[in-house]
Design a protein around this motif. Structure first.
Motif, PDB file in Angstrom:
ATOM      1  N   UNK A 110     -29.693 -41.937  53.729  1.00 27.32           N
ATOM      2  CA  UNK A 110     -29.936 -43.041  54.642  1.00 27.32           C
ATOM      3  C   UNK A 110     -29.772 -44.378  53.933  1.00 27.32           C
ATOM      4  N   UNK A 111     -30.303 -44.480  52.715  1.00 26.51           N
ATOM      5  CA  UNK A 111     -30.194 -45.727  51.962  1.00 26.51           C
ATOM      6  C   UNK A 111     -28.738 -46.051  51.632  1.00 26.51           C
ATOM      7  N   UNK A 112     -27.967 -45.056  51.232  1.00 25.08           N
ATOM      8  CA  UNK A 112     -26.569 -45.281  50.889  1.00 25.08           C
ATOM      9  C   UNK A 112     -25.742 -45.653  52.109  1.00 25.08           C
ATOM     10  N   UNK A 113     -26.131 -45.145  53.275  1.00 25.53           N
ATOM     11  CA  UNK A 113     -25.374 -45.418  54.497  1.00 25.53           C
ATOM     12  C   UNK A 113     -25.472 -46.878  54.932  1.00 25.53           C
ATOM     13  N   UNK A 114     -26.502 -47.605  54.488  1.00 24.66           N
ATOM     14  CA  UNK A 114     -26.641 -49.008  54.866  1.00 24.66           C
ATOM     15  C   UNK A 114     -25.627 -49.896  54.154  1.00 24.66           C
ATOM     16  N   UNK A 115     -25.126 -49.429  53.033  1.00 25.74           N
ATOM     17  CA  UNK A 115     -24.190 -50.221  52.258  1.00 25.74           C
ATOM     18  C   UNK A 115     -24.843 -51.229  51.334  1.00 25.74           C
ATOM     19  N   UNK A 116     -26.156 -51.333  51.398  1.00 29.27           N
ATOM     20  CA  UNK A 116     -26.874 -52.294  50.564  1.00 29.27           C
ATOM     21  C   UNK A 116     -27.527 -51.639  49.352  1.00 29.27           C
ATOM     22  N   UNK A 117     -27.309 -50.360  49.171  1.00 35.29           N
ATOM     23  CA  UNK A 117     -27.841 -49.616  48.030  1.00 35.29           C
ATOM     24  C   UNK A 117     -26.680 -48.880  47.380  1.00 35.29           C
ATOM     25  N   UNK A 151     -28.258 -68.311  46.146  1.00 30.41           N
ATOM     26  CA  UNK A 151     -28.042 -69.617  45.529  1.00 30.41           C
ATOM     27  C   UNK A 151     -27.108 -70.425  46.415  1.00 30.41           C
ATOM     28  N   UNK A 152     -27.385 -71.723  46.546  1.00 26.91           N
ATOM     29  CA  UNK A 152     -26.530 -72.659  47.296  1.00 26.91           C
ATOM     30  C   UNK A 152     -26.226 -72.169  48.701  1.00 26.91           C
ATOM     31  N   UNK A 153     -27.217 -71.565  49.362  1.00 27.35           N
ATOM     32  CA  UNK A 153     -27.038 -71.134  50.739  1.00 27.35           C
ATOM     33  C   UNK A 153     -26.316 -69.821  50.907  1.00 27.35           C
ATOM     34  N   UNK A 154     -25.946 -69.162  49.808  1.00 29.87           N
ATOM     35  CA  UNK A 154     -25.232 -67.888  49.874  1.00 29.87           C
ATOM     36  C   UNK A 154     -26.155 -66.750  49.449  1.00 29.87           C
ATOM     37  N   UNK A 155     -26.283 -65.755  50.322  1.00 34.65           N
ATOM     38  CA  UNK A 155     -27.135 -64.596  50.050  1.00 34.65           C
ATOM     39  C   UNK A 155     -26.269 -63.354  49.886  1.00 34.65           C
ATOM     40  N   UNK A 156     -26.453 -62.652  48.773  1.00 34.41           N
ATOM     41  CA  UNK A 156     -25.762 -61.398  48.525  1.00 34.41           C
ATOM     42  C   UNK A 156     -26.783 -60.297  48.275  1.00 34.41           C
ATOM     43  N   UNK A 157     -26.556 -59.148  48.918  1.00 38.15           N
ATOM     44  CA  UNK A 157     -27.386 -57.965  48.692  1.00 38.15           C
ATOM     45  C   UNK A 157     -26.472 -56.872  48.169  1.00 38.15           C
ATOM     46  N   UNK A 158     -26.726 -56.463  46.944  1.00 33.86           N
ATOM     47  CA  UNK A 158     -25.855 -55.479  46.277  1.00 33.86           C
ATOM     48  C   UNK A 158     -24.392 -55.893  46.381  1.00 33.86           C
ATOM     49  N   UNK A 159     -24.128 -57.170  46.086  1.00 34.34           N
ATOM     50  CA  UNK A 159     -22.788 -57.756  46.044  1.00 34.34           C
ATOM     51  C   UNK A 159     -22.120 -57.886  47.409  1.00 34.34           C
ATOM     52  N   UNK A 160     -22.856 -57.666  48.496  1.00 31.14           N
ATOM     53  CA  UNK A 160     -22.324 -57.867  49.834  1.00 31.14           C
ATOM     54  C   UNK A 160     -22.878 -59.162  50.403  1.00 31.14           C
ATOM     55  N   UNK A 161     -22.017 -60.053  50.823  1.00 23.82           N
ATOM     56  CA  UNK A 161     -22.433 -61.347  51.356  1.00 23.82           C
ATOM     57  C   UNK A 161     -23.036 -61.178  52.739  1.00 23.82           C
TER      58      UNK A 161
END
Length: 458
Positions: free
Chosen positions: A370-377, A391-401
């Protein structure tokens, strides 16, 4: 004959000078002790401590006396609550030695209602012996007898304990050791061994230095701990305060589960020292910012603004632990960059990054999928890992903007509230809420018709 006479006169003069010096040091010690005690007793109150009933018998080679000390917080909610009071009996030996200018012995005996309650626990009271060094450092060893108390099926037993206190102009050192303490009652028991407390402060008013509290083992009916420790270190460099707090646990057992090598490390770095000192003073003098004058409110606002605009960082630099099933390893840091504008701008200042890695079987196969299916893990050797960066208004979770619009909006609202406070105005967020509340109230309870209503109608 002339030479012999000169030699004798020189010898007599030398002996006289030595005798005078030998008498001068005890006299100076006696005079200083008497003067300082008299000055302390002459002040009605020093913070939360009050000295009274000083009875001092000064002597050339030794002095003795007693004084009563009362401890009552000036911010106490209940003024009728009796203070913690004790009588301090002391003797001072003014003959200098290798250890210092003088040596002393003392004993503290609890007084009053609180003293009676403490007396049943402390027995003969706290006592010690120490010295005043030639550099002015006051140091003393301390000791408490065994504490034993039992009532209504509940009991407390603490083995004799000992410690040491040293106080300088700005520095303070303190350590205390309790070999064993046991609390029993209501079908439960708790045993602690090797309880240690240590303080080594270079500047006690600023709080810079090291503090450490540890317990070698804790044993109760449902759990046991080994090697629990909390330590902190605060330093001051270039007008900035940096603090680190570390909690660690060697091992723990609870309901059949075993944990080991637990560690949590938190930091606060780059605090503007003058602003921290201002806020600390105001907090103490106003009973937690409750009773401040107009000028003190302004001082607090200036200090808060300096803290937020001069740059700082905080976060958890280490979060680690392991068990039979696996382990965790994580960290995060929040940074407020320096800002030269007239107002605080979290939206422009804020930076943050962090990551969490879970290994072993702490995550079930279904949870992993389930965690891997989200793409954020993402999957790493023996586990899973997630990270974020803002930073500077840009949010990345596991390198995904990701779209950080909602987060930016929340920061903008926080900026409005903070800047409204710093300017001394009412919070801008309160005004729309009040206006909306008035509209709802007018709809639920419309104004009555008649002359009064006509006058109210614009």
């Amino acid at each position: 004959m002339t030479m012999n006479r000169t030699f004798k006169l020189t010898a007599i003069g030398s002996v006289a000078l030595l005798a005078l010096g030998a008498l001068a040091l005890p006299w100076y010690s006696s005079y200083t002790v008497h003067a300082e005690l008299k000055a302390l007793a002459g002040q009605a109150r020093q913070g939360d401590v009050e000295l009274s009933k000083l009875a001092h018998e000064a002597g050339l080679f030794s002095s003795r006396g007693s004084v009563e000390l009362s401890l009552r917080s000036k911010c106490a909610a209940d003024e009728d609550q009796p203070p913690v009071a004790l009588k301090l009996d002391y003797t001072v030996n003014h003959v200098p030695s290798l250890t210092g200018l003088n040596r002393f012995e003392w004993k503290a005996t609890p007084l009053g209602e609180v003293g009676q309650a403490l007396g049943s626990l402390l027995g003969t009271g706290l006592s010690g012996q120490g010295s005043v060094t030639y550099a002015g450092l006051v140091q003393t060893d301390m000791g408490l007898p065994e504490i034993s108390f039992a009532r209504g099926g509940e009991s407390i037993q603490v083995t004799p304990s000992k410690g040491r206190l040293a106080v300088g102009k700005t520095a303070l050192q303190f350590d205390w050791l309790v070999e064993r303490a046991v609390v029993r009652g209501r079908g439960n028991a708790l045993e602690m061994k090797q309880i240690k407390l240590m303080l080594d402060l270079q500047n006690r008013s600023m709080g810079t230095g090291i503090a450490n509290f540890g317990v070698d083992s804790v044993s109760a009916g449902m759990f046991s701990l080994q090697g629990f420790q909390v330590s902190s270190e605060t330093t001051e460099t270039g007008g900035r305060l940096n603090s680190k707090i570390t909690e660690s646990l060697r091992s723990a057992e609870f309901m059949g589960q075993s944990l080991k090598d637990m560690r949590l490390e938190a930091v606060v770095n780059g605090l503007h020292t003058p602003s921290v000192q201002t806020l600390t003073t105001l907090f103490s003098e106003s009973c937690g910012f409750q009773n401040m004058t107009r000028d003190e409110h302004q001082q607090a606002r200036v200090a808060v603004k300096a803290l937020l605009t001069s740059g700082l960082s905080f976060g958890i630099t280490a979060l680690k632990g392991s068990s039979q099933s696996g382990g965790i390893d994580g960290n995060f840091l929040v940074e407020l960059q320096p800002f030269k504008g007239d107002k605080v701008s979290l939206a422009q200042q804020l930076k943050s990054a962090g990551q969490l890695t879970v290994t072993g079987t702490l995550v079930t196969p279904a949870q992993k999928d389930l965690a891997l299916s989200t793409g954020f893990v993402r999957e790493v050797p023996a586990g899973l890992q997630a990270s974020y960066n803002y930073a500077a208004g840009l949010l990345k979770v596991s390198d995904k903007a990701l779209d950080a619009g909602m987060f930016q909006e929340a920061l903008a609202k926080a900026d409005d509230m903070i800047n409204s406070f710093l300017s001394g105005e009412r919070s801008a967020a309160v005004k729309p809420a009040l206006k909306e509340e008035m509209v709802i109230e007018s709809e639920v309870n419309p104004p009555a018709e008649g002359p009064v209503a006509q006058k109210m109608t614009p």
